[in-house]
Enzyme design. Structure first.
Site, PDB file in Angstrom:
ATOM      1  N   TYR A  97       0.834  -1.200   0.000  1.00  0.00           N
ATOM      2  CA  TYR A  97       0.000   0.000   0.000  1.00  0.00           C
ATOM      3  C   TYR A  97       0.866   1.245   0.000  1.00  0.00           C
ATOM      4  O   TYR A  97       2.077   1.185   0.247  1.00  0.00           O
ATOM      5  CB  TYR A  97      -0.938   0.007   1.209  1.00  0.00           C
ATOM      6  CG  TYR A  97      -0.264   0.343   2.528  1.00  0.00           C
ATOM      7  CD1 TYR A  97      -0.403   1.612   3.090  1.00  0.00           C
ATOM      8  CD2 TYR A  97       0.503  -0.594   3.218  1.00  0.00           C
ATOM      9  CE1 TYR A  97       0.208   1.930   4.295  1.00  0.00           C
ATOM     10  CE2 TYR A  97       1.104  -0.292   4.413  1.00  0.00           C
ATOM     11  CZ  TYR A  97       0.963   0.969   4.953  1.00  0.00           C
ATOM     12  OH  TYR A  97       1.577   1.284   6.138  1.00  0.00           O
ATOM     13  N   LYS A 107       6.509  -2.114   1.837  1.00  0.00           N
ATOM     14  CA  LYS A 107       5.357  -1.481   2.502  1.00  0.00           C
ATOM     15  C   LYS A 107       4.164  -2.436   2.448  1.00  0.00           C
ATOM     16  O   LYS A 107       3.185  -2.241   1.718  1.00  0.00           O
ATOM     17  CB  LYS A 107       5.032  -0.130   1.872  1.00  0.00           C
ATOM     18  CG  LYS A 107       4.189   0.759   2.786  1.00  0.00           C
ATOM     19  CD  LYS A 107       4.183   2.185   2.311  1.00  0.00           C
ATOM     20  CE  LYS A 107       3.284   3.067   3.157  1.00  0.00           C
ATOM     21  NZ  LYS A 107       3.739   3.215   4.554  1.00  0.00           N
ATOM     22  N   GLU A 135      12.176   2.494  14.171  1.00  0.00           N
ATOM     23  CA  GLU A 135      11.264   3.502  13.616  1.00  0.00           C
ATOM     24  C   GLU A 135       9.961   3.451  14.393  1.00  0.00           C
ATOM     25  O   GLU A 135       9.782   2.623  15.283  1.00  0.00           O
ATOM     26  CB  GLU A 135      11.017   3.244  12.132  1.00  0.00           C
ATOM     27  CG  GLU A 135      10.463   1.862  11.811  1.00  0.00           C
ATOM     28  CD  GLU A 135      10.424   1.570  10.318  1.00  0.00           C
ATOM     29  OE1 GLU A 135      10.394   2.525   9.511  1.00  0.00           O
ATOM     30  OE2 GLU A 135      10.411   0.373   9.951  1.00  0.00           O
ATOM     31  N   LEU A 180      11.368   0.869   6.898  1.00  0.00           N
ATOM     32  CA  LEU A 180      10.720   1.312   5.675  1.00  0.00           C
ATOM     33  C   LEU A 180      11.425   2.568   5.170  1.00  0.00           C
ATOM     34  O   LEU A 180      11.737   3.460   5.962  1.00  0.00           O
ATOM     35  CB  LEU A 180       9.252   1.622   5.950  1.00  0.00           C
ATOM     36  CG  LEU A 180       8.423   2.043   4.738  1.00  0.00           C
ATOM     37  CD1 LEU A 180       8.128   0.829   3.852  1.00  0.00           C
ATOM     38  CD2 LEU A 180       7.127   2.706   5.187  1.00  0.00           C
TER      39      LEU A 180
END
Length: 302
Positions: free
Chosen positions: A51, A165, A197, A222
């Site tokens: 996505y 992702k 993260e 990511l």
């Protein structure tokens, strides 16, 4: 009992008929109440899909080329070939923005491998499922940019291909729920005593030497689109930065901390696990990066 079920059904139908959003589903633009995908979609059965979330300001998309580039990379990693070109995906986004009258908010795009009977191995020759929708939300005048946000720390329990992702977001949802229950805005994930993260953001600190720090790219995080923009802005404006891991103690001892995300831009982090960062207020460097990024967003949309 039947009457009660009927009343519930009527209430649900009434809620659906009042929804005005237009949704994109596999080539068609349909009312939200009519948007459907198969129960055999591999996104539903295996989280076999990816996505992107693109910010919209002034009715125009922010950093869309970077989102397309990351989408292409994620699809290639999963051997999924999009049935739409980048240009066609842009048109889908633009039509959704126009049809929904979206001035400020986000467009969510999801591509899955497609529909097939349940088997773990990839069924080849499928047509991928594509779904996209808009969400209206304030992005520019975010009060959290003035107050700053608290974050909490959680173990990083995700898989080893975090650079994709993926729509498999249960660990992130669990982390976000933990943050909410503990009065925080976001959870920063920790692996081997290093902060990787956030559940839906990239993590930055300005360390004790005044150097901007964030994790280097790799399969462990990511490649954030807004992260990339901030590092470019740092280079353009002479701010010293390093793509170098930082631990919990370094984060707690930092002069400033902030997070970046497509739907949040740049937000100051004022505390971690209840301990203030700096003096517990948004820092000057963080404010500057938000100002620079917003200026760039607005210039893009003139």
């Amino acid at each position: 009992m039947r009457r009660a079920r009927k009343r519930r059904g009527l209430r649900q139908s009434a809620r659906l008929t009042h929804v005005s959003r237009t949704i994109y589903v596999d080539g068609s633009y349909v009312p939200e109440a009519e948007a459907r995908i198969s129960v055999f979609d591999r996104g539903f059965l295996f989280a076999d899909g990816v996505y992107e979330v693109t910010a919209v300001v002034g009715g125009r998309m922010v950093d869309f080329d970077s989102h397309l580039s990351r989408l292409d990379r994620s699809l290639a990693a999963l051997d999924i070939v999009s049935p739409l070109t980048d240009r066609e995906l842009r048109v889908v986004h633009e039509k959704l923005i126009a049809r929904n009258g979206l001035d400020e908010g986000i467009v969510y795009l999801q591509l899955t491998r497609g529909v097939a009977d349940r088997e773990f191995s990839y069924p080849y020759g499928l047509t991928p499922t594509i779904v996209a929708f808009t969400q209206a939300k304030p992005l520019l005048d975010n009060p959290l940019a003035e107050s700053g946000v608290p974050v909490v720390l959680v173990p990083d329990i995700r898989w080893r291909r975090r650079d994709i992702k993926s729509i498999a977001l249960l660990p992130q949802a669990m982390g976000k729920e933990f943050a909410k229950r503990n009065g925080a805005y976001e959870a920063w994930m920790v692996e081997n005593d290093l902060i990787t993260e956030g559940t839906s953001s990239s993590a930055f600190i300005v360390d004790s030497e005044g150097v901007l720090r964030t994790q280097p790219l790799g399969r462990h995080i990511l490649p954030g689109v807004t992260r990339r923009a901030v590092l470019r802005l740092a280079e353009e404006h002479g701010v010293a930065f390093e793509e170098r891991p930082f631990g919990i103690d370094e984060a707690l001892g930092a002069r400033e901390a902030f997070l970046t995300a497509a739907s949040a831009f740049v937000l100051p982090v004022i505390s971690i696990d209840g301990r203030n960062i700096g003096d517990g207020t948004p820092g000057q460097i963080t404010r500057r990066f938000r100002e620079l990024y917003l200026k760039e967003c607005c210039q893009e949309n003139i």
